[in-house]
Scaffold this active site. Structure first.
Site, PDB file in Angstrom:
ATOM      1  N   ALA A 194       0.853  -1.177   0.000  1.00 55.94           N
ATOM      2  CA  ALA A 194       0.000   0.000   0.000  1.00 55.94           C
ATOM      3  C   ALA A 194       0.894   1.233   0.000  1.00 55.94           C
ATOM      4  CB  ALA A 194      -0.888  -0.010   1.237  1.00 55.94           C
TER       5      ALA A 194
ATOM      6  N   GLY B  97       0.530  -5.026   0.957  1.00 59.59           N
ATOM      7  CA  GLY B  97      -0.671  -5.113   0.130  1.00 59.59           C
ATOM      8  C   GLY B  97      -0.396  -5.730  -1.232  1.00 59.59           C
TER       9      GLY B  97
ATOM     10  N   GLU C  44      -0.602  -9.348  -0.662  1.00 58.65           N
ATOM     11  CA  GLU C  44      -2.017  -9.669  -0.431  1.00 58.65           C
ATOM     12  C   GLU C  44      -2.814  -9.654  -1.732  1.00 58.65           C
ATOM     13  OE1 GLU C  44      -2.136  -6.573   2.610  1.00 58.65           O
ATOM     14  OE2 GLU C  44      -2.894  -8.072   4.013  1.00 58.65           O
TER      15      GLU C  44
ATOM     16  N   GLU D  52       4.514  -5.204   7.181  1.00 54.17           N
ATOM     17  CA  GLU D  52       3.741  -4.125   7.829  1.00 54.17           C
ATOM     18  C   GLU D  52       4.155  -3.883   9.270  1.00 54.17           C
ATOM     19  OE1 GLU D  52       2.462  -6.548   5.933  1.00 54.17           O
ATOM     20  OE2 GLU D  52       0.844  -5.791   4.676  1.00 54.17           O
TER      21      GLU D  52
END
Ligand code: HXC
Length: 262
Positions: free
Chosen positions: A69, A113, A116, A136
């Protein structure tokens, strides 16, 4: 939001019946922001609705599938921002609603992300330079787009805990050994390999391809007996398709099946 202008953070093209989406924020290593996720969702939905498309590929650049992200965008978010704005849930999981297969073709970094998102694809073909990770914890957060749930299902608890708690990366060899990816190929062969797999899938009956995807996904929700029952009912239902008659007649008569996707 469905973009009305040409996408800026992705590129979209087709190759036969294969729809290809390439993440395209090279300066940020394809860091994922809301605009990119809106554009990605819209592109995948458009391919899913297109009768001329049978399979999709999601890929990034040689250096990065996606490095996570967008940390710059997230840095100032407050709890109220992410909760009220339904961050992630609002637009990141559109890919889960896509009914045709989506192959993740991953080279370079697939972190946070990005890892993911790759795990939301139906299967992952990795280049030999791929690196997967859920770092993260280094940012004072945890994976937030399904990483704590999909990674243990893919690689088991021990490796998932190791990666989520230590932030270490997994290379392509380890990822294949652990079951996170289905194949590893040399970087220069990545798109050929993904396209080859996608074209094979496109040659099969689309209803049976969609039913197969839906049934395998059932293995990740609910009990084994519910999953087997779901599979059995879908299996029975496919005997109502013209393609089942065609596929079996072709086998019996030693000819190539010509599927009509109905
Ligand atoms: C914003 C990013 C970024 C990210 C890289 N960049 N990752 N920008 N968000 N996630 C930017 C850098 O700031 C830099 O911009 C440029 O991309 C190139 O990155 P470098 O760090 O210079 O490259 P390199 O030295 O090769 O290192 C690559 C890297 C590193 C190991 C991937 O960039 C890195 O650690 N990135 C962060 C990875 C991460 O923590 N991901 C998880 C994010 S949290 P400039 O302008 O300096 O050139 C997350 C939450 C998920 O994903 C939960 C909800 C979805």
């Amino acid at each position: 939001m469905t973009p009305t202008t040409a996408p800026e953070c992705i590129t979209v093209r087709t190759e036969g019946r294969v729809g290809i989406v390439t993440l395209n924020r090279p300066k940020q290593l394809n860091a994922l922001n809301n605009q990119l996720m809106d554009e990605l969702g819209a592109a995948l939905k458009a391919f899913d609705a297109d009768d001329d498309i049978g399979c999709m590929i999601l890929t990034g650049s040689e250096k990065a599938f996606a490095a996570g992200a967008d940390i710059g965008a997230m840095a100032s978010y407050t709890f109220a921002d992410v909760y009220k704005g339904d961050y992630i849930t609002r637009n990141w999981e559109t890919i889960r609603s896509i009914r045709k297969p989506v192959i993740g073709a991953v080279s370079g970094f697939a972190l946070g992300g990005g890892c993911e998102l790759a795990m939301m694809c139906d299967f992952i073909i990795a280049a030999d330079n791929a690196k997967f990770g859920q770092p993260e914890i280094k940012l004072g957060i945890i994976p937030g787009a399904g990483g704590t749930q999909r990674l243990p299902r893919a690689v088991g608890k021990s490796k998932a805990m190791d990666m989520v708690l230590t932030a270490r990366m997994m290379d392509a060899t380890e990822a294949e050994r652990a079951g996170l990816v289905s194949r590893v190929v040399p970087l220069e062969k990545l798109m050929d390999e993904a396209l080859g797999a996608a074209l094979i899938i496109c040659g099969f009956s689309l209803p049976s391809v969609m039913a197969a995807k839906e049934s395998v996904n059932r293995a990740f929700e609910g009990s084994l007996s519910d999953g087997v029952m779901f599979e059995r009912r879908i299996f029975h239902a496919l005997f109502a398709t013209a393609d089942q008659k065609e596929g079996m007649d072709a086998f019996v008569n030693k000819r190539k099946a010509e599927f009509k996707h109905q």
